[in-house]
Design an enzyme around this catalytic site. Structure first.
Site, PDB file in Angstrom:
ATOM      1  N   CYS A 118       0.817  -1.222   0.000  1.00  0.00           N
ATOM      2  CA  CYS A 118       0.000   0.000   0.000  1.00  0.00           C
ATOM      3  C   CYS A 118       0.850   1.271   0.000  1.00  0.00           C
ATOM      4  CB  CYS A 118      -0.923   0.008   1.217  1.00  0.00           C
ATOM      5  SG  CYS A 118      -1.916  -1.481   1.296  1.00  0.00           S
ATOM      6  N   HIS A 259      -3.817   6.740   3.336  1.00  0.00           N
ATOM      7  CA  HIS A 259      -4.125   5.455   2.702  1.00  0.00           C
ATOM      8  C   HIS A 259      -5.536   5.037   3.121  1.00  0.00           C
ATOM      9  CE1 HIS A 259      -4.030   1.457   1.297  1.00  0.00           C
ATOM     10  NE2 HIS A 259      -3.862   0.892   2.475  1.00  0.00           N
ATOM     11  N   ASN A 289      -9.997  -0.893  -0.094  1.00  0.00           N
ATOM     12  CA  ASN A 289      -8.544  -0.712  -0.055  1.00  0.00           C
ATOM     13  C   ASN A 289      -7.966  -1.183  -1.386  1.00  0.00           C
ATOM     14  OD1 ASN A 289      -5.795  -0.885   0.375  1.00  0.00           O
ATOM     15  ND2 ASN A 289      -5.962  -1.950   2.343  1.00  0.00           N
TER      16      ASN A 289
END
Ligand code: UT7
Length: 338
Positions: A118, A259, A289
């Site tokens: 990520c 994020h 996500n």
């Protein structure tokens, strides 16, 4: 001859979101979960899923073309292509950046992938800054693209509710104006937490075998609760450090772009930093996500809403598998979206 200092300037953003939506109600039919549980624990209502024949490079190429167009430069001017992904078209080679370059008609320039989960997109920004400041490159295409659905186990309710697919891209250009440069950027990692978030196979530890298939080792595994707690702590500390180092108050940041893993993480971090709701960019409810694509997709949403104005400061903050984390403080140097 006196050499003029060069600064990395964030010139444009683009993103691609696949058409198909996987809602919480769809997931209710696949695993033992509920829309209510998912919203309460994560804030996610839906995620987008790539078509079967749609690849990570297909999505990355679409985002990249948009970013190049918005940068107002030609493809021929791009001299480096970097892609962050943990779901490459091919696990070993060739790199997805090479395939994207070919798909969008960029040839004979350096192209490679990085794996920082990520944190991948912000990791790439650290590299873009270094390449530009050293004078080695002038116009860099950075891409975060993920077909995360290709490594999600849709029988595991603890992970399959979280992830989605998509891509984002940015063009970073050399500038001689100091005010256009990144203010600060920082990236770090701690491999002792490697097993918190991992895809055990395929790789040199577990090459493809019947065991890999039988034990479902090719799918993402996560120690969710432990990762959650570390994410809140690390993301908060990272922002506090970068703000303090640059004598900037959290309340003075117009756009905090964290994020997008879980609304509860974003809320906890935002609260700890004393951020107002209008400062925090949120997309997790609609995309889930999307790993390395999460931050550029969120920047693109902000841009397309018209709220990201030329010269405004962005604070990026990310955390993911590795474990890796990174934060960046930089102005947006593109034209305001109209
Ligand atoms: O992008 C990289 C960083 N990633 C992250 O930061 C993700 C971090 N983790 C998370 O977002 C959260 O930990 C999850 C959303 C994965 C889980 O939420 P949680 O509040 O940490 O739940 P938990 O793991 O402590 O589980 C609580 C309960 C368990 O049941 P018992 O043992 O209390 O009976 C789980 O089995 O919730 C159960 N559970 C579910 N129930 C319904 C776990 N997943 C589900 C589900 N639906 N999908």
């Amino acid at each position: 001859m006196v050499s003029v200092p060069l600064y990395a300037s964030f010139r444009s953003i683009g993103a691609y979101v696949p058409e198909k939506i996987l809602s919480n109600y769809d997931l209710e039919k696949m695993v033992d979960t509920s829309d209510e549980w998912i919203i309460k624990r994560t804030g996610i209502k839906q995620r987008h899923i790539a078509a079967t024949n749609e690849t990570t490079s297909d999505m990355g190429a679409k985002a990249a073309l948009l970013a190049i167009e918005r940068a107002g430069i030609s493809k021929e001017e791009i001299d480096l292509v970097m892609c962050a992904t943990v779901t490459p078209d091919y696990f070993n080679m060739p790199a997805t950046a090479c395939i994207i370059s070919d798909k969008i008609g960029i040839h004979n320039v350096q192209a490679f992938d990085i794996s920082a989960a990520c944190s991948g997109f912000v990791y790439l920004l650290t590299m873009a800054k270094a390449f530009i400041e050293s004078g080695m490159k002038k116009n860099i295409l950075v891409i975060g693209a993920e077909k995360f659905s290709s490594i999600v186990d849709y029988t595991d309710r603890t992970t399959c509710i979280l992830f989605g697919d998509g891509a984002g891209a940015a063009v970073i250009c050399a500038s001689d104006k100091k005010e256009e440069g990144f203010i600060d950027i920082h990236a770090s990692a701690d491999g002792s937490y490697a097993d918190f978030l991992m895809t055990p196979a395929p790789g040199s530890v577990h090459p493809v075998s019947q065991k890999v298939i039988d034990e479902r080792l090719n799918f993402v595994q996560m120690k969710g609760n432990e990762t959650f707690k570390l994410a809140v702590k690390t993301l908060t500390k990272d922002v506090q450090e970068i703000l303090e180092k640059n004598s900037i108050k959290a309340s003075d940041i117009p756009h905090f772009i964290p994020h997008q893993a879980n609304y509860r993480i974003i809320k906890a971090v935002g609260d700890a930093l004393g951020m107002r709701e209008d400062q925090v960019v949120l997309t997790v409810h609609k995309y889930g996500n999307t790993s390395a694509a999460s931050i550029p997709m969120a920047i693109n949403d902000l841009y397309q809403s018209g709220k990201l104005q030329t010269g405004e400061l962005m604070l990026l903050d990310t955390f993911g598998g590795g474990l890796t984390w990174a934060s960046a403080l930089l102005p947006f140097c593109g034209k305001t979206h109209s």
